[in-house]
Scaffold this motif. Sequence first.
Motif, PDB file in Angstrom:
ATOM      1  N   TYR A 298     -11.921   6.404  -6.304  1.00 36.25           N
ATOM      2  CA  TYR A 298     -11.712   5.380  -5.506  1.00 36.25           C
ATOM      3  C   TYR A 298     -11.594   6.442  -3.386  1.00 36.25           C
ATOM      4  CZ  TYR A 298     -12.610   1.462  -1.549  1.00 36.25           C
ATOM      5  OH  TYR A 298     -12.920   1.585  -0.560  1.00 36.25           O
ATOM      6  N   LEU A 299     -10.115   6.956  -3.818  1.00 35.22           N
ATOM      7  CA  LEU A 299     -10.341   8.634  -2.830  1.00 35.22           C
ATOM      8  C   LEU A 299     -10.950   8.932  -2.711  1.00 35.22           C
ATOM      9  CD1 LEU A 299      -8.258   9.215  -1.126  1.00 35.22           C
ATOM     10  CD2 LEU A 299      -7.614  10.248  -2.747  1.00 35.22           C
ATOM     11  N   LEU A 300     -11.260   9.975  -3.620  1.00 32.58           N
ATOM     12  CA  LEU A 300     -12.504  10.603  -3.672  1.00 32.58           C
ATOM     13  C   LEU A 300     -13.642  10.084  -2.921  1.00 32.58           C
ATOM     14  CD1 LEU A 300     -13.384  13.924  -4.116  1.00 32.58           C
ATOM     15  CD2 LEU A 300     -14.207  12.502  -6.652  1.00 32.58           C
ATOM     16  N   VAL A 301     -14.203   9.090  -3.123  1.00 34.48           N
ATOM     17  CA  VAL A 301     -15.662   7.966  -2.444  1.00 34.48           C
ATOM     18  C   VAL A 301     -15.454   8.574  -0.954  1.00 34.48           C
ATOM     19  CG1 VAL A 301     -17.213   6.738  -2.756  1.00 34.48           C
ATOM     20  CG2 VAL A 301     -16.243   7.710  -4.417  1.00 34.48           C
ATOM     21  N   LYS A 302     -14.055   7.648  -1.550  1.00 35.31           N
ATOM     22  CA  LYS A 302     -14.208   7.336   0.870  1.00 35.31           C
ATOM     23  C   LYS A 302     -14.270   8.823   1.159  1.00 35.31           C
ATOM     24  CE  LYS A 302     -14.383   4.015   2.475  1.00 35.31           C
ATOM     25  NZ  LYS A 302     -15.478   3.230   2.106  1.00 35.31           N
ATOM     26  N   GLN A 303     -13.371   9.848   0.248  1.00 35.86           N
ATOM     27  CA  GLN A 303     -13.363  10.935   0.900  1.00 35.86           C
ATOM     28  C   GLN A 303     -14.660  12.095   1.308  1.00 35.86           C
ATOM     29  OE1 GLN A 303     -10.389  11.983   3.303  1.00 35.86           O
ATOM     30  NE2 GLN A 303      -9.296  10.839   2.923  1.00 35.86           N
ATOM     31  N   LEU A 304     -15.220  11.669   0.476  1.00 40.67           N
ATOM     32  CA  LEU A 304     -16.479  12.028   0.789  1.00 40.67           C
ATOM     33  C   LEU A 304     -17.756  11.576   1.739  1.00 40.67           C
ATOM     34  CD1 LEU A 304     -16.985  12.716  -3.392  1.00 40.67           C
ATOM     35  CD2 LEU A 304     -16.764  14.306  -1.193  1.00 40.67           C
ATOM     36  N   GLU A 305     -17.225  10.350   1.627  1.00 41.44           N
ATOM     37  CA  GLU A 305     -18.308   9.186   2.833  1.00 41.44           C
ATOM     38  C   GLU A 305     -17.008   9.391   4.239  1.00 41.44           C
ATOM     39  OE1 GLU A 305     -16.960   4.640   3.580  1.00 41.44           O
ATOM     40  OE2 GLU A 305     -18.964   5.154   1.638  1.00 41.44           O
ATOM     41  N   LYS A 306     -16.261   9.623   4.509  1.00 40.73           N
ATOM     42  CA  LYS A 306     -15.677  10.264   5.581  1.00 40.73           C
ATOM     43  C   LYS A 306     -16.514  11.071   6.039  1.00 40.73           C
ATOM     44  CE  LYS A 306     -11.109  10.200   7.570  1.00 40.73           C
ATOM     45  NZ  LYS A 306     -10.040   9.901   7.855  1.00 40.73           N
ATOM     46  N   ALA A 307     -16.933  12.601   5.173  1.00 35.69           N
ATOM     47  CA  ALA A 307     -16.893  13.347   5.333  1.00 35.69           C
ATOM     48  C   ALA A 307     -18.607  13.800   5.433  1.00 35.69           C
ATOM     49  CB  ALA A 307     -16.430  14.354   4.310  1.00 35.69           C
ATOM     50  N   GLY A 308     -19.074  12.483   5.110  1.00 34.88           N
ATOM     51  CA  GLY A 308     -20.647  13.147   5.387  1.00 34.88           C
ATOM     52  C   GLY A 308     -21.297  13.529   4.262  1.00 34.88           C
ATOM     53  N   LEU A 309     -21.220  12.928   2.941  1.00 31.70           N
ATOM     54  CA  LEU A 309     -21.153  13.678   1.570  1.00 31.70           C
ATOM     55  C   LEU A 309     -21.427  12.522   1.252  1.00 31.70           C
ATOM     56  CD1 LEU A 309     -18.944  16.813   0.744  1.00 31.70           C
ATOM     57  CD2 LEU A 309     -21.236  16.874   2.270  1.00 31.70           C
ATOM     58  N   LYS A 310     -22.553  12.843  -0.429  1.00 31.63           N
ATOM     59  CA  LYS A 310     -22.743  12.070  -1.029  1.00 31.63           C
ATOM     60  C   LYS A 310     -21.952  12.170  -2.334  1.00 31.63           C
ATOM     61  CE  LYS A 310     -27.554  10.397   0.623  1.00 31.63           C
ATOM     62  NZ  LYS A 310     -28.810  10.510  -0.202  1.00 31.63           N
ATOM     63  N   TYR A 311     -21.734  10.935  -3.148  1.00 30.41           N
ATOM     64  CA  TYR A 311     -20.861  11.298  -4.515  1.00 30.41           C
ATOM     65  C   TYR A 311     -21.997  12.783  -5.265  1.00 30.41           C
ATOM     66  CZ  TYR A 311     -18.287   9.541  -8.417  1.00 30.41           C
ATOM     67  OH  TYR A 311     -17.593   9.715 -10.330  1.00 30.41           O
ATOM     68  N   GLU A 312     -22.698  12.717  -5.221  1.00 28.16           N
ATOM     69  CA  GLU A 312     -24.002  13.171  -5.669  1.00 28.16           C
ATOM     70  C   GLU A 312     -23.681  14.366  -5.273  1.00 28.16           C
ATOM     71  OE1 GLU A 312     -25.099  10.394  -4.343  1.00 28.16           O
ATOM     72  OE2 GLU A 312     -24.647   9.115  -6.252  1.00 28.16           O
ATOM     73  N   ASP A 313     -22.941  14.846  -4.030  1.00 32.20           N
ATOM     74  CA  ASP A 313     -23.491  16.606  -3.697  1.00 32.20           C
ATOM     75  C   ASP A 313     -22.595  16.844  -4.431  1.00 32.20           C
ATOM     76  OD1 ASP A 313     -25.703  16.069  -1.611  1.00 32.20           O
ATOM     77  OD2 ASP A 313     -24.078  14.871  -0.483  1.00 32.20           O
ATOM     78  N   ILE A 314     -21.244  16.634  -4.715  1.00 28.40           N
ATOM     79  CA  ILE A 314     -20.363  17.364  -5.683  1.00 28.40           C
ATOM     80  C   ILE A 314     -20.041  16.991  -6.905  1.00 28.40           C
ATOM     81  CG2 ILE A 314     -18.333  16.663  -3.976  1.00 28.40           C
ATOM     82  CD1 ILE A 314     -17.115  15.425  -5.877  1.00 28.40           C
ATOM     83  N   GLN A 315     -19.530  17.987  -7.474  1.00 25.73           N
ATOM     84  CA  GLN A 315     -19.487  17.996  -9.260  1.00 25.73           C
ATOM     85  C   GLN A 315     -18.250  17.461  -9.743  1.00 25.73           C
ATOM     86  OE1 GLN A 315     -21.339  22.286 -11.125  1.00 25.73           O
ATOM     87  NE2 GLN A 315     -21.360  22.319  -9.578  1.00 25.73           N
TER      88      GLN A 315
ATOM     89  N   LYS B 189      -4.053   8.400   3.256  1.00 25.48           N
ATOM     90  CA  LYS B 189      -3.884   7.772   5.059  1.00 25.48           C
ATOM     91  C   LYS B 189      -5.592   7.442   5.903  1.00 25.48           C
ATOM     92  CE  LYS B 189      -0.770  10.623   6.259  1.00 25.48           C
ATOM     93  NZ  LYS B 189      -0.577  10.965   4.992  1.00 25.48           N
ATOM     94  N   ASP B 190      -5.323   6.661   5.989  1.00 31.39           N
ATOM     95  CA  ASP B 190      -6.695   5.774   7.272  1.00 31.39           C
ATOM     96  C   ASP B 190      -7.679   6.097   6.204  1.00 31.39           C
ATOM     97  OD1 ASP B 190      -4.617   5.767   9.290  1.00 31.39           O
ATOM     98  OD2 ASP B 190      -4.749   8.039   9.318  1.00 31.39           O
ATOM     99  N   THR B 191      -7.409   6.214   4.823  1.00 29.08           N
ATOM    100  CA  THR B 191      -8.742   6.009   3.949  1.00 29.08           C
ATOM    101  C   THR B 191      -8.744   5.125   3.113  1.00 29.08           C
ATOM    102  OG1 THR B 191      -9.061   8.499   4.710  1.00 29.08           O
ATOM    103  CG2 THR B 191      -9.905   7.448   2.714  1.00 29.08           C
ATOM    104  N   VAL B 192      -7.495   5.403   2.378  1.00 32.67           N
ATOM    105  CA  VAL B 192      -7.399   3.622   1.167  1.00 32.67           C
ATOM    106  C   VAL B 192      -6.428   3.377   1.167  1.00 32.67           C
ATOM    107  CG1 VAL B 192      -9.439   4.994  -0.332  1.00 32.67           C
ATOM    108  CG2 VAL B 192      -6.878   5.788  -0.960  1.00 32.67           C
ATOM    109  N   ALA B 193      -6.461   2.242   0.482  1.00 34.08           N
ATOM    110  CA  ALA B 193      -5.003   1.329   0.541  1.00 34.08           C
ATOM    111  C   ALA B 193      -3.859   1.755  -0.448  1.00 34.08           C
ATOM    112  CB  ALA B 193      -4.573   0.278   0.113  1.00 34.08           C
ATOM    113  N   ASN B 194      -4.408   2.371  -1.646  1.00 34.60           N
ATOM    114  CA  ASN B 194      -3.614   2.582  -3.107  1.00 34.60           C
ATOM    115  C   ASN B 194      -2.636   1.249  -3.295  1.00 34.60           C
ATOM    116  OD1 ASN B 194      -3.151   4.312  -5.260  1.00 34.60           O
ATOM    117  ND2 ASN B 194      -1.459   5.526  -3.617  1.00 34.60           N
TER     118      ASN B 194
ATOM    119  N   ALA C 287       0.704  -1.482  -0.241  1.00 33.53           N
ATOM    120  CA  ALA C 287      -0.097  -0.186   0.099  1.00 33.53           C
ATOM    121  C   ALA C 287       1.106   0.907  -0.167  1.00 33.53           C
ATOM    122  CB  ALA C 287      -1.038   0.228   1.555  1.00 33.53           C
ATOM    123  N   SER C 288       0.208   2.583  -0.711  1.00 35.01           N
ATOM    124  CA  SER C 288       1.273   3.862  -0.799  1.00 35.01           C
ATOM    125  C   SER C 288       0.182   4.553  -1.200  1.00 35.01           C
ATOM    126  CB  SER C 288       1.526   4.158  -2.063  1.00 35.01           C
ATOM    127  OG  SER C 288       3.139   3.006  -2.244  1.00 35.01           O
ATOM    128  N   PRO C 289      -0.555   4.420   0.924  1.00 39.67           N
ATOM    129  CA  PRO C 289      -1.520   5.771   0.706  1.00 39.67           C
ATOM    130  C   PRO C 289      -1.078   7.081   0.423  1.00 39.67           C
ATOM    131  CG  PRO C 289      -1.189   4.980   2.576  1.00 39.67           C
ATOM    132  CD  PRO C 289       0.111   4.242   1.486  1.00 39.67           C
TER     133      PRO C 289
END
Length: 336
Positions: free
Chosen positions: A166-183, A227-232, A130-132
């Motif tokens: 995938y990083l974006l999806v997981k960071q949004l989820e962590k922040a309480g946002l849905k994928y559809e909440d951004i453009q 870090k603390d979100t995805v493995a990469n 992993a190289s997060p």
Amino acid sequence: MKKNLLVTFVLSMLLVTALSGCGSASKSTTGAADTKAPAATAEERKENSTTVRIGYQKYGTVNFLKANGELDKVLKEKGITIQWTEFPGGPQLLEAMNVGSIDVGHTGEAPPIFAQAAGTPLVYLGHEPASPASEAILIPEKSEIKSVADLKGKKVALNKGSNVHYLLVKQLEKAGLKYEDIQVVFLSPADARAAFEKGSVDAWVIWDPFFAAVETSAKAKILADGKDTVANYEFILSTRSYAENNKETVKVLLDQLAKVDSLSKDRPKELAETLSPQLGIDVPSLERAAKRRTYGIQPIDDALIAEQQKIADTFFKLGLIPKEIKVKDAVLPAMK
């Protein structure tokens, strides 16, 4: 002296990650370039195993191995030649695998999931650790955005189907946002950087060394990294037919990748100084990228399969892949 020159030559290729999002396909057996790799049926590949067709990007350990030349040498002694074909990215590489143009290649986590969902007969052979910290969501230095939650309603650029998706999806989820909440704006690394610097997008999700280059030269800030979100992870992949019928060649490939990794991991500054004039990226940026990467080819195990399955399930729920897949179906028993 000869040994030192050999070490320097091998190490000089460590950071050729700089152009992973650009370039055109080419093939080479002796250094000559072409525009197309020949396709072959599974039966033809079963019978004609005296050539292994390896797809690579200007990114990752397989590219280092090509420059090193040791794999060519070892396989030549066994009566096997290598046909190297370069691709601009993982999705294109796996499409070539799908149509029978290559036997082996390497990509990040996301491309094999998209490819498996599309019916590509791929199997996982091994992976890098992993190289997060090697990917991140970046914002302009003077941006008023303070957290990932502030991305709501904002334009975020990324390369579709890449690890940073995938990083974006997981960071949004962590922040309480849905994928559809951004453009989401799908752009190649070069186009995304231009849009980022012009202010056409509010954030950019990107990987090294593009990440390091913009971080040091374009006054960008890290909003969040992996870090603390995805493995990469980075994966070595093959067609099922080739892996099942050429086990000795696959073993040699993995052994040589391990040797290159072992030789390369402890010399980031030397690598950066060697590659800077070749890549047109400053030494500090390349050294920064080198230090964030991890090395050492590893086998596929149940824990790794489970992590890939989480990504596949996430992409399916978001409608990014057309059907559910089982990652374990793309793993040979001997590879676990």
